[in-house]
Each structure stands twice: as C-alpha cells, then as structure tokens.
Design an enzyme around this catalytic site. Structure first.
Site, PDB file in Angstrom:
ATOM      1  N   TYR A 138      24.152  91.994  81.286  1.00 28.77           N
ATOM      2  CA  TYR A 138      24.725  90.654  81.459  1.00 28.77           C
ATOM      3  C   TYR A 138      25.785  90.463  80.370  1.00 28.77           C
ATOM      4  O   TYR A 138      25.530  89.847  79.334  1.00 28.77           O
ATOM      5  CB  TYR A 138      23.649  89.586  81.299  1.00 28.77           C
ATOM      6  N   LYS A 188      16.541 104.283  82.114  1.00 29.93           N
ATOM      7  CA  LYS A 188      17.220 105.055  83.158  1.00 29.93           C
ATOM      8  C   LYS A 188      18.144 106.022  82.438  1.00 29.93           C
ATOM      9  O   LYS A 188      19.328 106.162  82.755  1.00 29.93           O
ATOM     10  CB  LYS A 188      17.994 104.125  84.103  1.00 29.93           C
ATOM     11  N   ASP A 221      13.488 103.331  88.507  1.00 28.46           N
ATOM     12  CA  ASP A 221      13.196 103.567  89.929  1.00 28.46           C
ATOM     13  C   ASP A 221      11.726 103.940  90.119  1.00 28.46           C
ATOM     14  O   ASP A 221      11.030 103.394  90.986  1.00 28.46           O
ATOM     15  CB  ASP A 221      14.136 104.644  90.501  1.00 28.46           C
ATOM     16  N   ASP A 245      14.956  91.525  84.918  1.00 29.72           N
ATOM     17  CA  ASP A 245      15.111  90.494  85.951  1.00 29.72           C
ATOM     18  C   ASP A 245      14.595  91.014  87.287  1.00 29.72           C
ATOM     19  O   ASP A 245      13.808  90.351  87.981  1.00 29.72           O
ATOM     20  CB  ASP A 245      16.600  90.109  86.048  1.00 29.72           C
ATOM     21  N   ASP A 249      10.885  89.917  89.357  1.00 29.58           N
ATOM     22  CA  ASP A 249      10.858  89.397  90.731  1.00 29.58           C
ATOM     23  C   ASP A 249       9.954  90.262  91.597  1.00 29.58           C
ATOM     24  O   ASP A 249       9.164  89.753  92.400  1.00 29.58           O
ATOM     25  CB  ASP A 249      12.267  89.407  91.338  1.00 29.58           C
TER      26      ASP A 249
HETATM   27  N1  GGG Z   1      14.873  79.104  87.742  1.00 29.17           N
HETATM   28  C1  GGG Z   1      16.038  79.564  87.174  1.00 29.17           C
HETATM   29  C2  GGG Z   1      17.031  80.051  88.173  1.00 29.17           C
HETATM   30  O1  GGG Z   1      17.580  79.321  88.934  1.00 29.17           O
HETATM   31  N2  GGG Z   1      17.264  81.338  88.167  1.00 29.17           N
HETATM   32  C3  GGG Z   1      18.193  81.891  89.068  1.00 29.17           C
HETATM   33  C4  GGG Z   1      18.759  83.180  88.665  1.00 29.17           C
HETATM   34  O2  GGG Z   1      19.395  83.828  89.469  1.00 29.17           O
HETATM   35  N3  GGG Z   1      18.603  83.596  87.437  1.00 29.17           N
HETATM   36  C5  GGG Z   1      19.166  84.804  86.993  1.00 29.17           C
HETATM   37  C6  GGG Z   1      18.616  85.217  85.696  1.00 29.17           C
HETATM   38  O3  GGG Z   1      17.543  84.772  85.277  1.00 29.17           O
HETATM   39  O4  GGG Z   1      19.233  86.031  85.061  1.00 29.17           O
END
Ligand code: GGG
Length: 352
Positions: A138, A188, A221, A245, A249
């Site tokens: 990022y 990686k 991976d 990130d 998820d």
């Molecule tokens: N709840 C926080 C939110 O809206 N996250 C959306 C998102 O895409 N976040 C990217 C990240 O955490 O880097």
C-alpha cells in the site's frame, strides 16, 4: 469518578452507517455495567461528502481526531467514487497519520456457525492475523506516464522499511508468546525477489529475541490453501499489508462470514488514537435494507474497550457474541437467517 472515553464515530458509507449504531448500543450497556462512559463525536466523512464537497474528510480531519481516545469506523466505499479515492481519502490517511502500524484481525469459528469448510470446527479455529498497516504494497510511490497513449505505463513501488517491518514483527512475536506460542510468517520470497527475502531476513532476526515462540514461514499461495484445508493449525499469522488483508478476508469466510470479522488499527505506543472497524466493506448491494450483520462492528467495539483498559467489559461483549450464536438461531442473512440488524442486536443485548 466515572472514566469517560471520547470516541470519534465515522460511520462512512453503505452498511457502515447501519452497523455502528448497534455497536454503540452495546458499548453503552457494558459501559453502565462496568462504570465507565463514552462520549461520541460523529463525523459525516464518506463518499457522499466527497461527491458533495470534493473530499472524503476536511483538510484538518486528522487534527479533529487527534484528541480522541479511539475511533470507531463503519465502512468506506460506494459506487460513483473510485475505491482508491475513498480509501486514500480517509482510511489510509488515518492509519498513517496516527502510526497505526498494526492491523489486528482475530478470527474464530463460533459454536452455532456452519463454516463452509469441513475442517473448521468451533473451538478449534482461533487465529489472529497481524497485518502490517502503514507501508508495504500500500504505497503511493509510483505513477502513471503517457496516459491515453499506446505506451501508457503504471508503476507502483512496494516499500518495506527495516523499522516498519521490525516493529510489526515484534508486536506479532509478543502476541504469539502470550497466546499459543506459534507464529507463521506469510511470504512470497520465491517470486518477489527483493522485498520478501528482506521480510524473511527480518523475521529470522526478530525471532532470536523470542525463543519461546515456535515459528515457521509459508508462501502466501500455500498459506491460503492451508487456511482452507487446515485452519486449526494456525495461531498468530504475521503478514505484509496486502497479504494480511487478503488472508484475513479468507479466514473470515472460513469462519462463516466476513460480516463477523473485526479489526483494530493499533498505535501500540498510544501516542495517537487507535481505530477500530469491521473488516467488511460498505456492501452497497444490501445497504439501506436493515439486514447487515452488526457482529463485525460489535466485536470491533469490544477490541476498542480492551485497548481502552476495560478487558472485562470487552469479554462480556465477546461472550454475548458467542452466546447469541450458540444458544439462539437468530441470524442475519449472511449467516443463513432472516433476522434484521435490529432484531439480531436486540437478541444479543438480551444475552449481554
Ligand atoms: N470497514 C472498513 C472498510 O470499509 N474497509 C474496506 C476496505 O476495502 N479496506 C481495505 C483495507 O483495509 O485495506
């Protein structure tokens, strides 16, 4: 004297505006019980504001938050505003401006939740992803050249600093030593030839200070596959900004729904306010219908209380989350039920 905590509320967009009120209700209940109060200042910083005023937040937004004890955020992003505009206009400036370099994302499989994954059994899967939160992939270093021409080019540089990586590793190793004593580093370094070998080198260096932690490393991976195939084998997983990130998820989906997952953006030194937010986004497809799962926001609120020095109150909330899932069949739609956000919250508060 009752302790009062000043909380900045940034509901943001979409279901962010629907999941923060339940979190606030829960906070107020446990605050009364445990003898502290919370005073809230709400900010309308969002994509709606961007469309109205040309910025997600005002130019002095970070300064407006500076004197708060913590920030509770809902979600950012909405159709009509490019995602990079909403993220870089609000969430990322807060994470960086307040040196919230740890993004802590716990994931558990609760009793009463059917994981889509056979091997993810309640009580066995209890993982914390420690995501580096202020650098890595990022990065705004880079640019676009020759826009609109055939030779158009985009360059994006990932930034890994010794200081930035070491501090998040130290946090993760410390956490692992306080939990199950196991840490996995996501890498990686076979394909990403500069930054990831550097990451691996720093993991080896920092591990020397934590001999009590058994650690290993996995290419991202293979790690993704193992999160699905053997989720119970992980305890603390430390990862770069992007890997963390994606992995969190995935882990949330393994635990039944991304709607459950919480996150804490921590400034461990406490020089600045930390920020708490559900992992999920603004979910425009279900926004406005009153059916969003408030658990991610409520669990994030519990993490906030823990950070503010109220571990017992935080535990009351996580116990109530476990109870509502184990003892009732009230579920929002993402978990296969029909309950509205309000019905689910009411039931949880009854059990609190
Ligand atoms: N709840 C926080 C939110 O809206 N996250 C959306 C998102 O895409 N976040 C990217 C990240 O955490 O880097």
């Amino acid at each position: 004297m009752t302790t009062n905590h000043r909380i900045a509320l940034i509901p943001g967009d979409g279901i962010g505006t629907e999941v923060l009120p339940p979190a606030q209700q829960v906070l107020d209940v446990v605050g009364r019980r445990h003898g502290f109060s919370l005073s809230y200042t709400s900010y309308d910083w969002s994509c709606e504001r961007y469309l109205r005023e040309g910025a997600m937040m005002p130019a002095d937004g970070i300064d407006q938050l500076r004197d708060k004890d913590a920030i509770l955020l809902g979600a950012v992003g909405y159709p009509g505003v490019p995602d990079h505009v909403s993220l870089w206009g609000l969430l990322i400036p807060i994470r960086r401006g307040f040196r919230q370099y740890v993004n802590l994302r716990p994931i558990r499989v609760f009793e009463g939740i059917d994981s889509p994954v056979r091997g993810a059994r309640p009580g066995e899967v209890d993982v914390v992803v420690v995501r580096e939160n202020t650098e890595g992939e990022y990065s705004e270093v880079g640019g676009r050249l020759h826009r609109g021409f055939p030779e158009e080019i985009a360059v994006q540089e990932a930034m890994f600093t010794r200081a930035g990586v070491s501090r998040v590793l130290d946090y993760a190793f410390t956490l692992a030593s306080q939990r199950g004593g196991r840490l996995t580093s996501a890498t990686k370094s076979n394909g990403i030839v500069h930054t990831m070998p550097f990451w691996d080198q720093l993991v080896t260096e920092r591990a020397a200070s934590f001999p009590e932690v058994a650690w290993d490393q996995e290419h991202i991976d293979a790690l993704a596959a193992k999160f699905v195939l053997e989720p119970a084998r992980f305890d603390v997983v430390v990862a770069s900004n992007l890997f963390g990130d994606i992995l969190s998820d995935l882990a949330a989906a393994v635990a039944g729904s991304i709607g459950i997952a919480p996150a804490a953006n921590l400034n461990p030194e406490r020089d600045f306010p930390s920020m708490f937010e559900p992992v999920h986004g603004s979910a425009p497809d279900i926004a406005g219908k009153g059916i969003a799962n408030p658990l991610g926001a409520i669990w994030s609120a519990a993490m906030m209380l823990d950070h503010l020095g109220h571990p017992d109150a935080a535990r009351d909330i996580t116990d109530a989350i476990a109870s509502v899932l184990a003892k009732t069949d009230v579920r929002t739609r993402d978990l296969g039920g029909t309950a509205t956000t309000a019905e689910f919250t009411d039931r949880l508060i009854e059990l609190l």
